[in-house]
Design an enzyme around this catalytic site. Structure first.
Site, PDB file in Angstrom:
ATOM      1  N   ASP A 150     -19.952 -43.821  33.158  1.00  0.00           N
ATOM      2  CA  ASP A 150     -19.551 -42.611  32.467  1.00  0.00           C
ATOM      3  C   ASP A 150     -19.578 -41.451  33.458  1.00  0.00           C
ATOM      4  O   ASP A 150     -20.643 -40.935  33.786  1.00  0.00           O
ATOM      5  CB  ASP A 150     -20.505 -42.341  31.301  1.00  0.00           C
ATOM      6  CG  ASP A 150     -20.074 -41.118  30.529  1.00  0.00           C
ATOM      7  OD1 ASP A 150     -19.009 -41.182  29.892  1.00  0.00           O
ATOM      8  OD2 ASP A 150     -20.772 -40.088  30.601  1.00  0.00           O
ATOM      9  N   TYR A 187     -19.616 -33.536  37.006  1.00  0.00           N
ATOM     10  CA  TYR A 187     -20.906 -34.062  37.483  1.00  0.00           C
ATOM     11  C   TYR A 187     -21.026 -33.950  39.006  1.00  0.00           C
ATOM     12  O   TYR A 187     -22.066 -34.270  39.560  1.00  0.00           O
ATOM     13  CB  TYR A 187     -21.104 -35.521  37.047  1.00  0.00           C
ATOM     14  CG  TYR A 187     -21.114 -35.740  35.548  1.00  0.00           C
ATOM     15  CD1 TYR A 187     -21.274 -34.679  34.664  1.00  0.00           C
ATOM     16  CD2 TYR A 187     -20.957 -37.016  35.017  1.00  0.00           C
ATOM     17  CE1 TYR A 187     -21.281 -34.892  33.296  1.00  0.00           C
ATOM     18  CE2 TYR A 187     -20.960 -37.226  33.641  1.00  0.00           C
ATOM     19  CZ  TYR A 187     -21.119 -36.154  32.792  1.00  0.00           C
ATOM     20  OH  TYR A 187     -21.113 -36.375  31.436  1.00  0.00           O
ATOM     21  N   GLU A 221     -13.715 -33.529  27.492  1.00  0.00           N
ATOM     22  CA  GLU A 221     -15.183 -33.465  27.534  1.00  0.00           C
ATOM     23  C   GLU A 221     -15.762 -32.627  26.394  1.00  0.00           C
ATOM     24  O   GLU A 221     -16.801 -32.964  25.826  1.00  0.00           O
ATOM     25  CB  GLU A 221     -15.635 -32.921  28.892  1.00  0.00           C
ATOM     26  CG  GLU A 221     -17.135 -32.949  29.103  1.00  0.00           C
ATOM     27  CD  GLU A 221     -17.531 -32.931  30.575  1.00  0.00           C
ATOM     28  OE1 GLU A 221     -16.653 -32.961  31.458  1.00  0.00           O
ATOM     29  OE2 GLU A 221     -18.750 -32.903  30.835  1.00  0.00           O
ATOM     30  N   SER A 259     -14.645 -36.167  23.378  1.00  0.00           N
ATOM     31  CA  SER A 259     -16.107 -36.082  23.379  1.00  0.00           C
ATOM     32  C   SER A 259     -16.528 -34.794  22.693  1.00  0.00           C
ATOM     33  O   SER A 259     -15.857 -33.767  22.821  1.00  0.00           O
ATOM     34  CB  SER A 259     -16.635 -36.107  24.813  1.00  0.00           C
ATOM     35  OG  SER A 259     -18.044 -36.046  24.821  1.00  0.00           O
ATOM     36  N   THR A 277     -32.584 -37.801  26.337  1.00  0.00           N
ATOM     37  CA  THR A 277     -32.370 -36.855  27.459  1.00  0.00           C
ATOM     38  C   THR A 277     -33.565 -36.759  28.418  1.00  0.00           C
ATOM     39  O   THR A 277     -34.629 -37.325  28.181  1.00  0.00           O
ATOM     40  CB  THR A 277     -32.065 -35.391  27.009  1.00  0.00           C
ATOM     41  OG1 THR A 277     -33.274 -34.755  26.603  1.00  0.00           O
ATOM     42  CG2 THR A 277     -31.049 -35.343  25.903  1.00  0.00           C
ATOM     43  N   PHE A 314     -32.064 -42.662  37.500  1.00  0.00           N
ATOM     44  CA  PHE A 314     -31.979 -42.729  38.961  1.00  0.00           C
ATOM     45  C   PHE A 314     -33.116 -43.572  39.505  1.00  0.00           C
ATOM     46  O   PHE A 314     -33.408 -43.533  40.691  1.00  0.00           O
ATOM     47  CB  PHE A 314     -32.031 -41.318  39.566  1.00  0.00           C
ATOM     48  CG  PHE A 314     -30.742 -40.550  39.377  1.00  0.00           C
ATOM     49  CD1 PHE A 314     -29.540 -41.073  39.804  1.00  0.00           C
ATOM     50  CD2 PHE A 314     -30.757 -39.296  38.786  1.00  0.00           C
ATOM     51  CE1 PHE A 314     -28.350 -40.363  39.634  1.00  0.00           C
ATOM     52  CE2 PHE A 314     -29.579 -38.586  38.617  1.00  0.00           C
ATOM     53  CZ  PHE A 314     -28.372 -39.119  39.037  1.00  0.00           C
ATOM     54  N   ASN A 315     -33.773 -44.328  38.626  1.00  0.00           N
ATOM     55  CA  ASN A 315     -34.926 -45.122  39.047  1.00  0.00           C
ATOM     56  C   ASN A 315     -34.565 -46.615  38.999  1.00  0.00           C
ATOM     57  O   ASN A 315     -34.168 -47.119  37.950  1.00  0.00           O
ATOM     58  CB  ASN A 315     -36.092 -44.811  38.095  1.00  0.00           C
ATOM     59  CG  ASN A 315     -37.280 -45.707  38.343  1.00  0.00           C
ATOM     60  OD1 ASN A 315     -37.258 -46.878  37.972  1.00  0.00           O
ATOM     61  ND2 ASN A 315     -38.293 -45.151  38.958  1.00  0.00           N
ATOM     62  N   ILE A 353     -33.317 -48.601  35.748  1.00  0.00           N
ATOM     63  CA  ILE A 353     -31.913 -49.040  35.691  1.00  0.00           C
ATOM     64  C   ILE A 353     -31.870 -50.522  35.313  1.00  0.00           C
ATOM     65  O   ILE A 353     -31.103 -50.945  34.453  1.00  0.00           O
ATOM     66  CB  ILE A 353     -31.206 -48.801  37.054  1.00  0.00           C
ATOM     67  CG1 ILE A 353     -31.008 -47.298  37.289  1.00  0.00           C
ATOM     68  CG2 ILE A 353     -29.861 -49.542  37.114  1.00  0.00           C
ATOM     69  CD1 ILE A 353     -30.506 -46.947  38.682  1.00  0.00           C
TER      70      ILE A 353
HETATM   71  P1  A2P Z   1     -35.188 -41.431  35.409  1.00  0.00           P
HETATM   72  O1  A2P Z   1     -33.908 -41.089  36.091  1.00  0.00           O
HETATM   73  O2  A2P Z   1     -36.372 -41.006  36.188  1.00  0.00           O
HETATM   74  O3  A2P Z   1     -35.255 -42.868  34.973  1.00  0.00           O
HETATM   75  P2  A2P Z   1     -30.597 -40.061  28.629  1.00  0.00           P
HETATM   76  O4  A2P Z   1     -29.931 -41.334  29.078  1.00  0.00           O
HETATM   77  O5  A2P Z   1     -30.921 -40.059  27.159  1.00  0.00           O
HETATM   78  O6  A2P Z   1     -29.879 -38.839  29.067  1.00  0.00           O
HETATM   79  O7  A2P Z   1     -32.038 -40.017  29.326  1.00  0.00           O
HETATM   80  C1  A2P Z   1     -32.160 -39.842  30.704  1.00  0.00           C
HETATM   81  C2  A2P Z   1     -33.599 -39.587  31.045  1.00  0.00           C
HETATM   82  O8  A2P Z   1     -34.426 -40.693  30.645  1.00  0.00           O
HETATM   83  C3  A2P Z   1     -33.813 -39.400  32.525  1.00  0.00           C
HETATM   84  O9  A2P Z   1     -34.744 -38.352  32.669  1.00  0.00           O
HETATM   85  C4  A2P Z   1     -34.386 -40.733  32.985  1.00  0.00           C
HETATM   86  O10 A2P Z   1     -35.267 -40.529  34.069  1.00  0.00           O
HETATM   87  C5  A2P Z   1     -35.139 -41.209  31.760  1.00  0.00           C
HETATM   88  N1  A2P Z   1     -35.165 -42.658  31.614  1.00  0.00           N
HETATM   89  C6  A2P Z   1     -34.194 -43.530  31.887  1.00  0.00           C
HETATM   90  N2  A2P Z   1     -34.546 -44.799  31.568  1.00  0.00           N
HETATM   91  C7  A2P Z   1     -35.797 -44.728  31.081  1.00  0.00           C
HETATM   92  C8  A2P Z   1     -36.720 -45.687  30.597  1.00  0.00           C
HETATM   93  N3  A2P Z   1     -36.413 -46.988  30.552  1.00  0.00           N
HETATM   94  N4  A2P Z   1     -37.934 -45.261  30.178  1.00  0.00           N
HETATM   95  C9  A2P Z   1     -38.267 -43.950  30.242  1.00  0.00           C
HETATM   96  N5  A2P Z   1     -37.436 -42.994  30.686  1.00  0.00           N
HETATM   97  C10 A2P Z   1     -36.213 -43.362  31.099  1.00  0.00           C
END
Ligand code: A2P
Length: 295
Positions: A22, A27, A89, A138, A193, A244-245, A249
């Site tokens: 997406d 972005y 968007e 959207s 979020t 971003f982790n 992911i």
């Molecule tokens: P991070 O990048 O450190 O993983 P959304 O998809 O609702 O916008 O949420 C995004 C947020 O949720 C980001 O801050 C992300 O941080 C965090 N996030 C993504 N995956 C997980 C997870 N499995 N558990 C907890 N937080 C998560």
């Protein structure tokens, strides 16, 4: 650093099994996303047709004569020949120009006359030219969707509407309307979020700390995040979790090896608070602000 992170994260995501990306001009990372996708095509992991890239028309490009230029800019940045889905968007047009957030002397956003049907016709021409496989929107409410669906001479229907959707904002009415009209709902902020105060309504409590999500997760040995994602896909809502982790992911993709019972689905539907994390209140005086109604 962020940019290199985007590049690495997209490559990892493809390795893990994600195929839907997406994206958006707004972005500021389409270069890295495109580079990652192309690299995974070159190394043989995927073919172009395996990838589903969604691009977005930003609000300063609503005038019909700008639509194709905006999409071409996205394609040039991605270095791809087409996107799979191109969506409006936001239903709110801003003053066209170089500024993505045009502001007056007082720092207030400068709006622009919004003609969603005219913008849509320009999108239709982009599909006819092969620049996108399909078209969507959207942040559209039901009235705005109907405006497009009822447009005389409609050539291509919107295939999807990307809106906020998660256990605290389950969108029952909009989902039903979209179901009746064959419009796929793509749920943004499916994890509640990042809770960044600059754009997130923090009156809504942290979704992933919800006791119901935690306890259902324990039963299946899944995290609250995995339960939240599973909830949406099981009710036909596409999810676009952001992370971003690398561990998260990977974990966020492991939602296809369990299913929630009907009772658990009902229990989670009951968590709906009708509060948005993403209210976009700074634009609430725009004539096409979509969220005055609750759907
Ligand atoms: P991070 O990048 O450190 O993983 P959304 O998809 O609702 O916008 O949420 C995004 C947020 O949720 C980001 O801050 C992300 O941080 C965090 N996030 C993504 N995956 C997980 C997870 N499995 N558990 C907890 N937080 C998560």
């Amino acid at each position: 650093h962020v940019n290199n992170c985007v590049f690495e994260c997209v490559k990892l995501a493809i390795d893990v099994g994600y195929r839907h990306f997406d994206g958006a001009l707004m972005y500021y990372n389409e270069h890295e996303v495109g580079q990652a996708i192309r690299e995974k095509i070159t190394d043989g992991t995927v073919r172009r047709e395996d990838i589903f890239y969604c691009g977005k028309l930003w609000s300063t490009f609503h005038p019909p004569e700008l639509v194709r230029l905006a999409l071409e800019r996205t394609l040039k940045t991605l270095q791809l020949d087409y996107v799979d889905l191109y969506i409006i968007e936001l239903p709110m047009a801003f003053k066209p120009g170089d500024e993505f957030f045009p502001k007056d002397k007082n720092g207030k956003c400068i709006y622009h006359e919004t003609d969603l049907c005219a913008t849509w016709e320009a999108l239709e021409a982009c599909k006819d030219a092969g620049l996108t496989k399909s078209l969507g929107v959207s942040n559209f409410n039901q009235r705005q969707l109907e405006l497009i669906l009822n447009k005389s001479g409609l050539k291509h229907r919107p295939v999807s509407n990307q809106v906020e959707c998660h256990p605290y904002f389950t969108q029952p009415k909009l989902l039903e309307f979209c179901r009746q009209n064959d419009i796929v709902v793509v749920g943004y902020s499916p994890l509640g979020t990042s809770r960044d105060a600059s754009w997130v309504n923090l009156k809504c409590p942290p979704l992933l700390e919800d006791e119901v999500l935690v306890s259902i997760g324990k039963k299946y040995n899944k995290s609250p995040a995995q339960v939240a994602l599973r909830f949406n896909i099981q009710r036909g809502v596409v999810v676009i979790p952001k992370s971003f982790n690398p561990q998260r992911i990977t974990k966020n993709f492991q939602i296809f090896d369990f299913s929630l019972t009907d009772d658990e689905m009902k229990l989670m539907e009951g968590l709906n608070k009708n509060i948005r994390f993403v209210e976009l209140l700074m634009w609430s005086d725009h004539p096409e602000y979509p969220f005055h109604d609750d759907y």
